[in-house]
Design a protein around this motif. Structure first.
Motif, PDB file in Angstrom:
ATOM      1  N   SER A 146       0.830  -1.218   0.000  1.00 42.03           N
ATOM      2  CA  SER A 146       0.000   0.000   0.000  1.00 42.03           C
ATOM      3  C   SER A 146       0.861   1.263   0.000  1.00 42.03           C
ATOM      4  CB  SER A 146      -0.926   0.002   1.217  1.00 42.03           C
ATOM      5  OG  SER A 146      -0.188   0.136   2.424  1.00 42.03           O
ATOM      6  N   GLU A 147       2.012   1.200   0.668  1.00 40.39           N
ATOM      7  CA  GLU A 147       2.942   2.327   0.625  1.00 40.39           C
ATOM      8  C   GLU A 147       3.612   2.421  -0.744  1.00 40.39           C
ATOM      9  OE1 GLU A 147       5.704   2.168   3.825  1.00 40.39           O
ATOM     10  OE2 GLU A 147       4.177   2.291   5.389  1.00 40.39           O
ATOM     11  N   LYS A 148       3.947   1.267  -1.309  1.00 38.02           N
ATOM     12  CA  LYS A 148       4.582   1.251  -2.615  1.00 38.02           C
ATOM     13  C   LYS A 148       3.683   1.877  -3.675  1.00 38.02           C
ATOM     14  CE  LYS A 148       6.180  -1.955  -6.212  1.00 38.02           C
ATOM     15  NZ  LYS A 148       6.416  -3.382  -6.557  1.00 38.02           N
ATOM     16  N   TYR A 149       2.393   1.542  -3.643  1.00 37.18           N
ATOM     17  CA  TYR A 149       1.445   2.070  -4.635  1.00 37.18           C
ATOM     18  C   TYR A 149       0.781   3.362  -4.192  1.00 37.18           C
ATOM     19  CZ  TYR A 149       1.819  -2.227  -7.372  1.00 37.18           C
ATOM     20  OH  TYR A 149       2.278  -3.266  -8.155  1.00 37.18           O
ATOM     21  N   LYS A 150       1.199   3.854  -3.004  1.00 33.43           N
ATOM     22  CA  LYS A 150       0.718   5.138  -2.484  1.00 33.43           C
ATOM     23  C   LYS A 150      -0.807   5.169  -2.330  1.00 33.43           C
ATOM     24  CE  LYS A 150       4.566   7.952  -4.277  1.00 33.43           C
ATOM     25  NZ  LYS A 150       5.500   6.838  -4.123  1.00 33.43           N
ATOM     26  N   VAL A 151      -1.351   4.126  -1.734  1.00 35.49           N
ATOM     27  CA  VAL A 151      -2.784   4.077  -1.453  1.00 35.49           C
ATOM     28  C   VAL A 151      -3.048   3.913   0.047  1.00 35.49           C
ATOM     29  CG1 VAL A 151      -3.376   3.132  -3.721  1.00 35.49           C
ATOM     30  CG2 VAL A 151      -2.853   1.572  -1.824  1.00 35.49           C
ATOM     31  N   ASN A 152      -1.995   4.022   0.851  1.00 32.70           N
ATOM     32  CA  ASN A 152      -2.136   3.799   2.284  1.00 32.70           C
ATOM     33  C   ASN A 152      -3.025   4.832   2.969  1.00 32.70           C
ATOM     34  OD1 ASN A 152       0.326   5.155   1.382  1.00 32.70           O
ATOM     35  ND2 ASN A 152       0.666   5.612   3.553  1.00 32.70           N
ATOM     36  N   ASP A 153      -3.157   6.033   2.374  1.00 27.54           N
ATOM     37  CA  ASP A 153      -4.025   7.048   2.972  1.00 27.54           C
ATOM     38  C   ASP A 153      -5.501   6.817   2.658  1.00 27.54           C
ATOM     39  OD1 ASP A 153      -1.858   8.364   4.074  1.00 27.54           O
ATOM     40  OD2 ASP A 153      -1.594   9.692   2.347  1.00 27.54           O
TER      41      ASP A 153
ATOM     42  N   LEU B 188     -12.109   0.320   1.858  1.00 24.75           N
ATOM     43  CA  LEU B 188     -12.070   1.602   1.159  1.00 24.75           C
ATOM     44  C   LEU B 188     -13.398   2.323   1.361  1.00 24.75           C
ATOM     45  CD1 LEU B 188     -10.620  -0.705  -0.921  1.00 24.75           C
ATOM     46  CD2 LEU B 188      -9.985   1.421  -2.049  1.00 24.75           C
ATOM     47  N   SER B 189     -13.338   3.627   1.524  1.00 28.29           N
ATOM     48  CA  SER B 189     -14.548   4.417   1.730  1.00 28.29           C
ATOM     49  C   SER B 189     -15.400   4.409   0.473  1.00 28.29           C
ATOM     50  CB  SER B 189     -14.180   5.855   2.104  1.00 28.29           C
ATOM     51  OG  SER B 189     -15.336   6.675   2.139  1.00 28.29           O
TER      52      SER B 189
ATOM     53  N   ASP C 179     -12.599   9.663 -11.332  1.00 31.83           N
ATOM     54  CA  ASP C 179     -11.390  10.079 -10.608  1.00 31.83           C
ATOM     55  C   ASP C 179     -10.959   9.068  -9.552  1.00 31.83           C
ATOM     56  OD1 ASP C 179     -13.480  10.427  -8.898  1.00 31.83           O
ATOM     57  OD2 ASP C 179     -13.089  12.525  -8.431  1.00 31.83           O
ATOM     58  N   ALA C 180     -11.732   7.963  -9.388  1.00 33.72           N
ATOM     59  CA  ALA C 180     -11.348   6.907  -8.441  1.00 33.72           C
ATOM     60  C   ALA C 180     -10.762   5.697  -9.154  1.00 33.72           C
ATOM     61  CB  ALA C 180     -12.559   6.482  -7.622  1.00 33.72           C
ATOM     62  N   LEU C 181     -10.794   5.706 -10.498  1.00 30.83           N
ATOM     63  CA  LEU C 181     -10.299   4.550 -11.235  1.00 30.83           C
ATOM     64  C   LEU C 181      -8.800   4.333 -11.046  1.00 30.83           C
ATOM     65  CD1 LEU C 181     -12.296   4.813 -14.586  1.00 30.83           C
ATOM     66  CD2 LEU C 181     -12.564   3.103 -12.771  1.00 30.83           C
ATOM     67  N   GLN C 182      -8.041   5.412 -10.960  1.00 33.96           N
ATOM     68  CA  GLN C 182      -6.604   5.269 -10.757  1.00 33.96           C
ATOM     69  C   GLN C 182      -6.308   4.603  -9.415  1.00 33.96           C
ATOM     70  OE1 GLN C 182      -4.391   8.941 -10.918  1.00 33.96           O
ATOM     71  NE2 GLN C 182      -2.395   7.921 -10.920  1.00 33.96           N
ATOM     72  N   LEU C 183      -7.037   5.036  -8.387  1.00 35.55           N
ATOM     73  CA  LEU C 183      -6.867   4.432  -7.061  1.00 35.55           C
ATOM     74  C   LEU C 183      -7.247   2.958  -7.085  1.00 35.55           C
ATOM     75  CD1 LEU C 183      -6.593   4.364  -3.949  1.00 35.55           C
ATOM     76  CD2 LEU C 183      -8.936   5.255  -3.827  1.00 35.55           C
ATOM     77  N   PHE C 184      -8.393   2.647  -7.676  1.00 28.86           N
ATOM     78  CA  PHE C 184      -8.848   1.266  -7.664  1.00 28.86           C
ATOM     79  C   PHE C 184      -7.976   0.376  -8.549  1.00 28.86           C
ATOM     80  CE2 PHE C 184     -12.132  -2.136  -8.076  1.00 28.86           C
ATOM     81  CZ  PHE C 184     -12.256  -2.388  -6.721  1.00 28.86           C
ATOM     82  N   SER C 185      -7.374   0.962  -9.562  1.00 29.58           N
ATOM     83  CA  SER C 185      -6.433   0.212 -10.401  1.00 29.58           C
ATOM     84  C   SER C 185      -5.218  -0.216  -9.582  1.00 29.58           C
ATOM     85  CB  SER C 185      -5.998   1.060 -11.597  1.00 29.58           C
ATOM     86  OG  SER C 185      -5.024   0.376 -12.370  1.00 29.58           O
TER      87      SER C 185
END
Length: 270
Positions: free
Chosen positions: A129-136, A153-154, A169-175
């Protein structure tokens, strides 16, 4: 010369029978005393009995053969190596649950193994999650029974209010989440949609159950079609408002309840 009378056979009440009966009673008492004073390994006897019952059905009417030969139920003795069978039957009884202490010990070992694997998975997912920067944007937790590690995920990040289509705008995160899940594609993965308890008011979905199910299905479809996850190991379901993680009496609590959970099961005991 008068004919002699044949000697009469002793009657049932002849005196010698009483003496014989007394002797038998004394012998019976003697053997009872010997048996009572003998040392019987009760635990080993119970193990043998349990093993015979579980493995060969001897105590439930017979009908099972030991290796080759005629059935035990016929009464034919074929246990030439009785000592060998006696030694192994106790072990088989323990392995099949004949000993409650052994069963509890096995359960504890399995739980410890599941805990170790789940904690390793947690550390790996935290690093990813840190590597892909989704930890927040993603919360990671471990099931109390150590069956799975959960990503949460919210729902407000992924979906507009009352909608099931993933926001552009959430597709990048979910990818990126899909890239993480791809590492565990061989594991059983469950995707769950959740809502708050506010009744939905639109023509597309008649209830929160329908909305949460549609969100879970759309998210799973994206992971299968866009990220290549296997539909054989990925499942999805909508839980509606029935599994809240916070109180629905406040806006903050309702926001926490609107979420998508992804459970990655470990393979221990499967």
């Amino acid at each position: 010369m008068p004919r002699q009378k044949k000697s009469e056979e002793p009657s049932a009440g002849a005196p010698w029978l009483n003496t014989f009966a007394d002797l038998m009673n004394l012998l019976l008492c003697f053997f009872v005393l010997l048996f009572a004073s003998s040392n019987i390994d009760a635990e080993k006897y119970e193990q043998i009995a349990a093993s015979l019952s579980n493995n060969f059905s001897i105590l439930q009417g017979g009908g099972s053969a030991i290796k080759e030969g005629q059935l035990i139920s016929t009464g034919i003795k074929q246990m030439d190596n009785l000592g060998e069978y006696e030694d192994t039957m106790g072990e088989a009884s323990k392995e099949t649950g004949g000993n409650s202490d052994s069963t509890n010990e096995l359960d504890m070992k399995l739980l410890e193994e599941k805990k170790e694997v789940s904690e390793t998975m947690y550390d790996e997912l935290a690093d990813l999650s840190e590597k892909y920067k989704v930890n927040d944007d993603m919360e990671i937790s471990i099931d109390p029974n150590f069956n799975y590690v959960k990503l949460s995920l919210s729902g407000s990040i992924l979906f507009d209010s009352g909608e099931a289509k993933i926001k552009a705008d959430a597709l990048q995160l979910f990818s990126k989440v899909g890239d993480i899940l791809k590492v565990y594609d061989d594991y059983k993965i469950e995707l769950e949609g959740h809502t708050d308890n506010v009744p939905i008011r639109n023509s597309k979905y008649e209830s929160n159950n329908w909305l949460s199910s549609a969100r879970a299905l759309n998210a799973a479809t994206y992971l299968i079609e866009k990220k290549g996850l296997s539909p054989a190991t990925l499942s999805w379901t909508g839980r509606g408002e029935y599994d809240p993680v916070a109180s629905n009496s406040t806006e903050e609590g309702r926001a926490k309840n609107r979420r998508v959970e992804i459970k990655i099961y470990n393979d221990v005991g499967q």
